[in-house]
Design a protein around this motif. Structure first.
Motif, PDB file in Angstrom:
ATOM      1  N   ARG A 177       0.851  -1.198   0.000  1.00  0.00           N
ATOM      2  CA  ARG A 177       0.000   0.000   0.000  1.00  0.00           C
ATOM      3  C   ARG A 177       0.882   1.241   0.000  1.00  0.00           C
ATOM      4  N   ARG A 178       0.519   2.236  -0.805  1.00  0.00           N
ATOM      5  CA  ARG A 178       1.332   3.452  -0.885  1.00  0.00           C
ATOM      6  C   ARG A 178       1.329   4.203   0.427  1.00  0.00           C
ATOM      7  N   ARG A 179       2.338   5.062   0.579  1.00  0.00           N
ATOM      8  CA  ARG A 179       2.426   5.927   1.750  1.00  0.00           C
ATOM      9  C   ARG A 179       1.323   6.988   1.702  1.00  0.00           C
ATOM     10  N   GLY A 180       0.939   7.456   2.869  1.00  0.00           N
ATOM     11  CA  GLY A 180      -0.010   8.545   2.936  1.00  0.00           C
ATOM     12  C   GLY A 180       0.673   9.894   2.829  1.00  0.00           C
ATOM     13  N   LEU A 181      -0.131  10.947   2.842  1.00  0.00           N
ATOM     14  CA  LEU A 181       0.356  12.329   2.720  1.00  0.00           C
ATOM     15  C   LEU A 181       0.166  13.058   4.039  1.00  0.00           C
ATOM     16  N   VAL A 182       1.164  13.847   4.421  1.00  0.00           N
ATOM     17  CA  VAL A 182       1.033  14.716   5.589  1.00  0.00           C
ATOM     18  C   VAL A 182       0.978  16.159   5.124  1.00  0.00           C
ATOM     19  N   SER A 183       0.244  16.977   5.845  1.00  0.00           N
ATOM     20  CA  SER A 183       0.101  18.394   5.496  1.00  0.00           C
ATOM     21  C   SER A 183       1.376  19.154   5.823  1.00  0.00           C
ATOM     22  N   VAL A 184       1.749  20.062   4.932  1.00  0.00           N
ATOM     23  CA  VAL A 184       2.905  20.917   5.142  1.00  0.00           C
ATOM     24  C   VAL A 184       2.478  22.373   5.291  1.00  0.00           C
ATOM     25  N   ALA A 185       1.645  22.862   4.359  1.00  0.00           N
ATOM     26  CA  ALA A 185       1.225  24.266   4.414  1.00  0.00           C
ATOM     27  C   ALA A 185      -0.016  24.459   3.562  1.00  0.00           C
ATOM     28  N   ASP A 186      -0.790  25.486   3.901  1.00  0.00           N
ATOM     29  CA  ASP A 186      -1.879  25.940   3.052  1.00  0.00           C
ATOM     30  C   ASP A 186      -1.298  26.880   1.996  1.00  0.00           C
ATOM     31  N   LEU A 187      -1.847  26.838   0.784  1.00  0.00           N
ATOM     32  CA  LEU A 187      -1.400  27.707  -0.296  1.00  0.00           C
ATOM     33  C   LEU A 187      -2.531  28.627  -0.712  1.00  0.00           C
ATOM     34  N   ARG A 188      -2.157  29.824  -1.110  1.00  0.00           N
ATOM     35  CA  ARG A 188      -3.180  30.804  -1.507  1.00  0.00           C
ATOM     36  C   ARG A 188      -3.788  30.477  -2.872  1.00  0.00           C
ATOM     37  N   SER A 189      -3.070  29.696  -3.683  1.00  0.00           N
ATOM     38  CA  SER A 189      -3.559  29.313  -5.009  1.00  0.00           C
ATOM     39  C   SER A 189      -2.775  28.081  -5.437  1.00  0.00           C
ATOM     40  N   THR A 190      -3.045  27.607  -6.633  1.00  0.00           N
ATOM     41  CA  THR A 190      -2.242  26.502  -7.133  1.00  0.00           C
ATOM     42  C   THR A 190      -0.799  26.957  -7.287  1.00  0.00           C
ATOM     43  N   ALA A 191       0.127  26.012  -7.319  1.00  0.00           N
ATOM     44  CA  ALA A 191       1.541  26.370  -7.352  1.00  0.00           C
ATOM     45  C   ALA A 191       2.307  25.344  -8.175  1.00  0.00           C
ATOM     46  N   ARG A 192       3.434  25.786  -8.695  1.00  0.00           N
ATOM     47  CA  ARG A 192       4.374  24.882  -9.345  1.00  0.00           C
ATOM     48  C   ARG A 192       5.565  24.701  -8.419  1.00  0.00           C
ATOM     49  N   LEU A 193       5.945  23.455  -8.166  1.00  0.00           N
ATOM     50  CA  LEU A 193       7.022  23.153  -7.233  1.00  0.00           C
ATOM     51  C   LEU A 193       8.343  22.978  -7.973  1.00  0.00           C
ATOM     52  N   ILE A 194       9.422  23.534  -7.394  1.00  0.00           N
ATOM     53  CA  ILE A 194      10.761  23.442  -7.974  1.00  0.00           C
ATOM     54  C   ILE A 194      11.748  23.148  -6.855  1.00  0.00           C
ATOM     55  N   PRO A 195      12.594  22.138  -6.998  1.00  0.00           N
ATOM     56  CA  PRO A 195      13.609  21.879  -5.970  1.00  0.00           C
ATOM     57  C   PRO A 195      14.766  22.865  -6.078  1.00  0.00           C
ATOM     58  N   PHE A 196      15.317  23.256  -4.939  1.00  0.00           N
ATOM     59  CA  PHE A 196      16.454  24.187  -4.904  1.00  0.00           C
ATOM     60  C   PHE A 196      17.419  23.681  -3.839  1.00  0.00           C
ATOM     61  N   SER A 197      18.367  22.844  -4.272  1.00  0.00           N
ATOM     62  CA  SER A 197      19.307  22.221  -3.344  1.00  0.00           C
ATOM     63  C   SER A 197      20.651  22.922  -3.446  1.00  0.00           C
ATOM     64  N   VAL A 198      21.017  23.621  -2.398  1.00  0.00           N
ATOM     65  CA  VAL A 198      22.270  24.372  -2.374  1.00  0.00           C
ATOM     66  C   VAL A 198      23.444  23.433  -2.099  1.00  0.00           C
ATOM     67  N   SER A 199      23.262  22.467  -1.215  1.00  0.00           N
ATOM     68  CA  SER A 199      24.290  21.487  -0.883  1.00  0.00           C
ATOM     69  C   SER A 199      23.593  20.257  -0.326  1.00  0.00           C
ATOM     70  N   GLU A 200      24.370  19.241   0.028  1.00  0.00           N
ATOM     71  CA  GLU A 200      23.768  18.029   0.584  1.00  0.00           C
ATOM     72  C   GLU A 200      23.078  18.294   1.909  1.00  0.00           C
ATOM     73  N   GLU A 201      23.509  19.337   2.609  1.00  0.00           N
ATOM     74  CA  GLU A 201      22.928  19.655   3.913  1.00  0.00           C
ATOM     75  C   GLU A 201      21.912  20.798   3.845  1.00  0.00           C
ATOM     76  N   GLU A 202      21.771  21.429   2.683  1.00  0.00           N
ATOM     77  CA  GLU A 202      20.939  22.632   2.596  1.00  0.00           C
ATOM     78  C   GLU A 202      20.003  22.507   1.403  1.00  0.00           C
ATOM     79  N   ASP A 203      18.746  22.145   1.679  1.00  0.00           N
ATOM     80  CA  ASP A 203      17.738  21.943   0.644  1.00  0.00           C
ATOM     81  C   ASP A 203      16.562  22.882   0.874  1.00  0.00           C
TER      82      ASP A 203
END
Length: 571
Positions: free
Chosen positions: A45-71
């Motif tokens: 069975r797949r994993r469930g989802l946990v809430s992170v934040a409410d958004l004011r509208s739809t959004a496009r997600l982009i990863p921004f990883s500065v280093s292995e310790e800073e994401d």
């Protein structure tokens, strides 16, 4: 009737289309929803989802990883960039792009700097400094001696027959009036740059479709006749801006622009704002145009072992190492094509570049052959094309070996892929609402969901049994049509169906709840490991429908390693 015992102990092919139902060599399923194929070939069975934040509208997600310790995770909303760290909003930046522009927005990152490009917007730079984030304009470098700008210039097709007559202008010695032989100018040309008379000019005033005023930093000599040998800056409000971007061999690469879609511009080595081709020295800028029998529109550029150029009709590669103006070994390898109307970022999966084809029905794996000379574009959806319907976002999680593809319908196609173990299994994720975007940051898979008329940022979690803390979801896995003794049976009588399970607390087989020990429901107790059975004792003439379906609706773990059918058949 012949007696049979049929065990399926691998589901490594995931959900497959009906045209493959008669194959004996496919370890697949007719349906796989909200379940994953695990490393051993079983189902969970797949994993469930946990809430992170409410958004004011739809959004496009982009990863921004500065280093292995800073994401960081970027959520682009209408006119804003929301920056999240470990699920906490730490910065809200004003941005020039509205929601409609997000589909074609592309980006490339180098350390703490990310550059965004869009054919209708001047490039921007997102920079992470020690304590803050900033969004600024991308600027081409300047030469202090004459104040020229190191931007590429070229003659566009619609200007081939245009001649410019240069006359003096009362504004000053460094000003001139440019009069064209046919209507050409518009007010969008103001602040644009031209190259003529061996000098760069900035258009300062629009007068009419045939007349503008321009300025140059230094004296010039009036020509005795109209000039046909002149060029415009490749990137401007008039001609548009870069469509795609990458870093390759310490060069900044722009692929295509609105008015020159087949061009590739590469900066000087280590000087990413300088696109001056100079005299062709090894470290100076490079410009090429893709030439073929079909019109090429560059969709994106990807830095891999080679510089991969994905166009609307095919896949190219520049294999030169090092890449210099005098050595540009470029050729078209395959003819699949990518989507031009939307940026679906190619993903690095097991060393290959995975991209969505122009048909929107294929996920292709661009990889070199065994000799390392030619690329092949293998179809990862060959068995499961019905799953792929109008993709709108894509991201890969290397930690879980999963490729996530969000569909316009709001469902999400998921590929569990582990080539070393022979697993390439597509399935579908559904939630109470719609998936809108997906991104992987620091090994975590984040999604934007729409539930009713509200939007949320959520992430998958091993500990979550429901979505967003309250939405239960069902899971389903259905068998392929039964083949017994190498035949398609005409009639089947099933005596019993058994499943070998691990850490399972709730499971239905063909609609009947399997019996599990009461102890598994005690607080903190592990699920049941072992075999569970249901008795069927029924004769069926319908041998196309699945003989068994695993199902569950309750928020408990379920893992199935194999399914066995006992019965008789007639052919």
């Amino acid at each position: 009737m012949g007696e049979f015992i049929k065990t399926q102990n691998s589901f490594a092919s995931g959900q497959v289309d009906s045209e493959f139902f008669a194959r004996d060599d496919i370890n697949g399923l007719s349906q796989l929803e909200n379940m994953d194929v695990i490393a051993g070939g079983g189902l969970t069975r797949r994993r469930g989802l946990v809430s992170v934040a409410d958004l004011r509208s739809t959004a496009r997600l982009i990863p921004f990883s500065v280093s292995e310790e800073e994401d960081y995770l970027l959520a682009l909303t209408d006119g804003h960039i929301l920056v999240y760290s470990d699920g906490v909003l730490i910065r809200d930046l004003l941005a020039p792009w509205n929601s409609a522009a997000h589909a074609r927005l592309q980006y490339a990152q180098r350390f703490g700097t990310m550059i965004f490009v869009h054919p209708d917007y001047e490039p921007r730079i997102l920079k992470k400094t020690e304590n803050s984030f900033s969004l600024t304009w991308f600027s081409f470098s300047r030469n202090d001696a004459d104040m020229t700008v190191n931007i590429p210039f070229m003659k566009f097709d619609d200007a081939d027959d245009i001649k410019i007559t240069v006359t003096q202008n009362a504004a000053g010695n460094n000003y001139a009036t440019f009069t064209t032989s046919a209507p050409f100018w518009s007010d969008r040309h103001v602040n644009g740059r031209l190259l003529l008379l061996g000098r760069q000019w900035v258009i300062t005033k629009y007068v009419s479709p045939t007349v503008v005023t321009a300025y140059t930093n230094g004296p010039y000599t009036l020509p005795s006749s109209a000039i046909s040998d002149w060029a415009e800056a490749v990137f401007s409000n008039t001609r548009g801006w870069p469509c795609s971007i990458s870093f390759h061999q310490d060069r900044l690469v722009f692929g295509g622009s609105r008015d020159w879609p087949a061009g590739v511009w590469m900066s000087q080595v280590g000087r990413h704002n300088n696109f001056n081709v100079g005299t062709g020295l090894d470290d100076e800028a490079i410009f090429i145009t893709l030439l073929s029998q079909r019109r090429q529109e560059i969709c994106t550029v990807v830095s891999s072992d080679n510089l991969q150029i994905l166009t609307s009709v095919g896949e190219w590669a520049i294999s030169s190492k090092p890449l210099t103006p005098s050595v540009v070994d470029i050729k078209q390898h395959t003819s699949v094509g990518s989507i031009a109307s939307r940026y679906l970022p190619p993903q690095k999966v097991e060393g290959a570049t995975v991209f969505i084809s122009a048909t929107k029905k294929d996920i292709r794996e661009l990889a070199l052959d065994e000799l390392g000379e030619n690329y092949n574009a293998n179809d990862l959806c060959a068995l499961s094309k019905s799953i792929m319907t109008d993709p709108v976002d894509i991201s890969y999680n290397g930690d879980t070996h999963q490729l996530f593809v969000v569909m316009a319908s709001g469902d999400m196609a998921v590929l569990n892929k582990n080539s070393a173990l022979g697993i390439s299994a597509w399935g579908v994720y559904k939630t109470r609402g719609l998936f809108k975007s997906v991104a992987v940051v620091g090994g975590e898979t984040y999604v934007v969901t729409q539930r009713d008329s509200s939007y949320f940022l959520e992430k998958f979690s091993d500990s979550a049994m429901v979505d967003a803390g309250r939405y239960e979801f069902s899971f389903t896995a259905s068998a392929l049509p039964l083949r017994a003794g190498g035949h398609n049976p005409k009639k089947i009588r099933i005596r019993k169906i058994s499943a070998r399970v691990l850490d399972t607390k709730s499971l239905f087989i063909n609609g009947a709840r399997v019996s599990l020990p009461n102890s598994v429901y005690e607080d903190g107790a592990p699920g049941y490991d072992g075999d569970v059975t249901i008795n069927v004792l029924g004769t069926r003439g319908d041998t196309i429908s699945p003989m068994w379906t695993l199902h569950g609706t309750e928020p408990f773990r379920a893992t199935v390693l194999s399914v066995t059918i006992h019965g008789w058949y007639a052919i």
